[in-house]
Enzyme design. Structure first.
Site, PDB file in Angstrom:
ATOM      1  CE1 TYR A  96      -3.913   1.883  -0.229  1.00  0.00           C
ATOM      2  CE2 TYR A  96      -3.438   2.718   1.969  1.00  0.00           C
ATOM      3  CZ  TYR A  96      -4.182   2.753   0.807  1.00  0.00           C
ATOM      4  OH  TYR A  96      -5.198   3.663   0.679  1.00  0.00           O
ATOM      5  NE  ARG A 149      -8.946  12.876  -3.763  1.00  0.00           N
ATOM      6  CZ  ARG A 149      -8.121  12.392  -2.835  1.00  0.00           C
ATOM      7  NH1 ARG A 149      -6.907  12.873  -2.712  1.00  0.00           N
ATOM      8  NH2 ARG A 149      -8.514  11.407  -2.041  1.00  0.00           N
ATOM      9  CE  LYS A 167      -7.644   3.042   0.746  1.00  0.00           C
ATOM     10  NZ  LYS A 167      -8.008   3.799   1.953  1.00  0.00           N
ATOM     11  CD  GLU A 238      -9.818   4.912  -0.999  1.00  0.00           C
ATOM     12  OE1 GLU A 238      -8.749   5.422  -0.621  1.00  0.00           O
ATOM     13  OE2 GLU A 238     -10.728   4.602  -0.224  1.00  0.00           O
ATOM     14  CG  ASP A 239      -8.014   7.313  -4.265  1.00  0.00           C
ATOM     15  OD1 ASP A 239      -7.896   8.109  -3.334  1.00  0.00           O
ATOM     16  OD2 ASP A 239      -7.324   6.282  -4.367  1.00  0.00           O
ATOM     17  CG  ASP A 261     -10.651   5.114   3.684  1.00  0.00           C
ATOM     18  OD1 ASP A 261     -10.951   5.052   4.888  1.00  0.00           O
ATOM     19  OD2 ASP A 261      -9.482   4.999   3.264  1.00  0.00           O
ATOM     20  CG  ASP A 262     -10.273   9.308  -0.448  1.00  0.00           C
ATOM     21  OD1 ASP A 262      -9.153   8.880  -0.168  1.00  0.00           O
ATOM     22  OD2 ASP A 262     -10.911   8.947  -1.449  1.00  0.00           O
ATOM     23  CG  ASN A 400      -0.431   9.004   1.257  1.00  0.00           C
ATOM     24  OD1 ASN A 400      -1.110   8.939   0.248  1.00  0.00           O
ATOM     25  ND2 ASN A 400      -0.885   8.702   2.457  1.00  0.00           N
TER      26      ASN A 400
END
Length: 540
Positions: A96, A149, A167, A238-239, A261-262, A400
């Site tokens: 990850y 993203r 994930k 996610e993202d 989750d973000d 990150n």
């Protein structure tokens, strides 16, 4: 092990779920037609791990280690997860963050075999049919992205699949969610990244992203299809880019079991870290001023959960929000600015317009949070000013991969004279400063989302609520020991991640039962039930 459809011979050796490689016993080799297809020596799983670790150590860099581990995952799922669960501190950064960022950028070059499902804009009208191609029907957790993203790297389109494979590996390694119950999904609607569109090795749709009603219709069909094919599945968004992430969460959170989750996972892990830091400073949450560099999904999600937690301590909602401030690319987010996005409005307070540095001097924050994906923005001036104002400044450098981190752990301690309480999104090694060794905490969502998902599965949760993420944060903070705090670490050691996830799952399930959101009966001993349901990577 045997079933009515038990594969044999080469077919069995190429099935990663059933393959044991050299650990097949003599009797099994005879029974399944493996005699002669394997070297004669029978290994235990411990002996196989010795070989795997030896070969992993020989890889020249972290990306090649990632590729090696992906190959192991494709050959022998049980051995892969045994390795990962035995050495989480060493291997989680490889499967990850931060290594997965490099893997995403080079997905077209390192691709070996598909893992997960690719549902595209070309599948409009037949998404349920595509989802039915997945061979397992007992999927409990699905992570889905459109790749717009990815970490702090931007629009990577189809290449973002690496994130979701990683994930869901952590769902298993950290919380014992059986691999068969997880499914990574790439909702490939195209990309606006011109470099990828020109790349001959890019594997995704070569088209620009649809927007507005066209995009929403695709996501609507996908969510409906997911719940049709996998009833009650937990969908983790996610993202997705800011322009879609908030809207999708609000669109679906009261209709299906889902979370982002973000937004929610990041908020929960940061709130847990703040609770731990306050044990060091002796202060109360309600007395803190929070300043976020960044005003996207992570920052506003963090402020939402922190202000809710402050309100739980007796503050009014308006007063709690007034304690949280955002800085975006134009400076401090203030009420007088025109054209603000809806998610920024709750934190657009009446104040003069300031730069980031001016905001630090004027607001005197006790907690500084970096979530803008801009590496190096916590400069010496920023951190030394913070340290001049606060005896123990709390600093979260969340962005990150490592190249996007707002500062390094070494700089955080050096520029605050060793007084910072520091945590980062990507891992940093221990730092020696002033004769003291500091162990930086990693504010990694892997402390939260695997346990949250397990709690949803155990309870059969029909919806995911903010209270669940608040409960997860409180439980995570409670598991930080005095020894952790003495070392400067505001999260438990990753070596305890399975224990931590079990406790978080129990806390989340408790909320589901308390609010009648659970679809399964409540066991007498919830924590014991959670632990008993966790997957163990052993050869049955």
């Amino acid at each position: 092990m045997a079933t009515l459809t038990q594969p044999r011979g080469f077919t069995l050796l190429h099935d990663p779920v059933l393959n044991r490689g050299t650990a097949f016993t003599d009797a099994e080799r005879e029974r399944y037609g493996l005699r002669g297809l394997l070297p004669p020596r029978v290994n235990t799983i411990e002996e196989q791990l010795v070989r795997v670790r030896h070969n992993l150590a020989r890889q020249p860099d972290d990306l090649q280690k990632y590729v090696f581990l992906a190959g192991l995952h494709d050959r022998n799922e049980t051995l892969f997860f045994r390795l990962l669960m035995d050495s989480p501190e060493e291997l989680m950064p490889l499967v990850y963050t931060p290594t997965v960022g490099r893997a995403c950028q080079q997905y077209g070059q390192i691709f070996q075999r598909p893992r997960g499902l690719f549902v595209t804009a070309e599948d409009k009208g037949r998404m349920a049919q595509v989802l039915r191609n997945w061979p397992v029907r007992e999927v409990g957790v699905m992570v889905v992205t459109d790749g717009e993203r990815i970490l702090g790297l931007g629009d990577l389109g189809d290449n973002g699949m690496c994130i979701h494979v990683g994930k869901l590996s952590l769902y298993t390694a950290c919380a014992g969610v059986a691999p068969s119950r997880t499914l990574p999904v790439m909702l490939d609607v195209g990309t606006d990244n011109e470099e990828l569109l020109r790349d001959p090795l890019y594997l995704g749709l070569r088209q620009k992203r649809p927007r507005g009603a066209e995009f929403d219709a695709l996501v609507d069909e996908f969510v409906a299809a997911a719940n049709e094919v996998f009833p009650g599945v937990l969908i983790q968004f996610e993202d997705f880019a800011n322009v879609n992430a908030f809207r999708l969460l609000h669109r679906f959170r009261d209709r299906v079991c889902c979370f982002n989750d973000d937004i929610q996972g990041t908020a929960s892990v940061v709130l847990a870290g703040i609770y731990s830091a306050l044990r060091i400073t002796g202060e109360k949450l309600r007395d803190q001023v929070i300043l976020c560099l960044g005003a996207g999904e992570a920052a506003t999600g963090i402020c939402d959960l922190i202000s809710s937690a402050m309100a739980a301590e007796g503050m009014s909602e308006a007063e709690a929000r007034r304690r949280c401030w955002l800085v975006d690319s134009r400076g401090l987010v203030v009420a007088s600015r025109h054209g603000l996005a809806a998610h920024k409005l709750p934190y657009a307070h009446a104040h003069e317009q300031l730069t980031f540095m001016e905001a630090i001097r004027d607001l005197r924050p006790g907690v500084l949070i970096g979530a803008a994906g801009q590496g190096g923005t916590f400069t010496r001036e920023v951190l030394s000013t913070l340290a001049a104002q606060r005896e123990r400044p709390v600093v979260f450098s969340l962005s990150n991969p490592t190249s996007q981190s707002e500062c390094t752990a070494e700089d955080a301690y050096a520029w605050t004279e060793g007084r910072a309480i520091f945590a980062s999104g990507s891992p940093f090694p221990p730092v020696t400063h002033g004769g003291r060794v500091f162990v930086p905490g990693q504010a990694n969502n892997s402390y939260i989302f695997p346990g949250v998902g397990l709690g949803a599965l155990v309870s059969g949760a029909r919806r995911m609520t903010d209270e669940m993420f608040y409960a997860a944060a409180r439980r995570l903070a409670s598991l930080v020991t005095d020894e952790d705090l003495a070392a400067g670490r505001i999260y438990p050691s990753l070596s305890r991640i399975q224990e931590v996830s079990a406790h978080i799952a129990a806390a989340v399930a408790e909320v589901a039962y308390a609010h009648e959101l659970a679809g399964k009966p409540r066991p007498h001993d919830l924590l014991a039930h959670v632990k008993g349901s966790m997957y163990r990577p052993v050869y049955d």
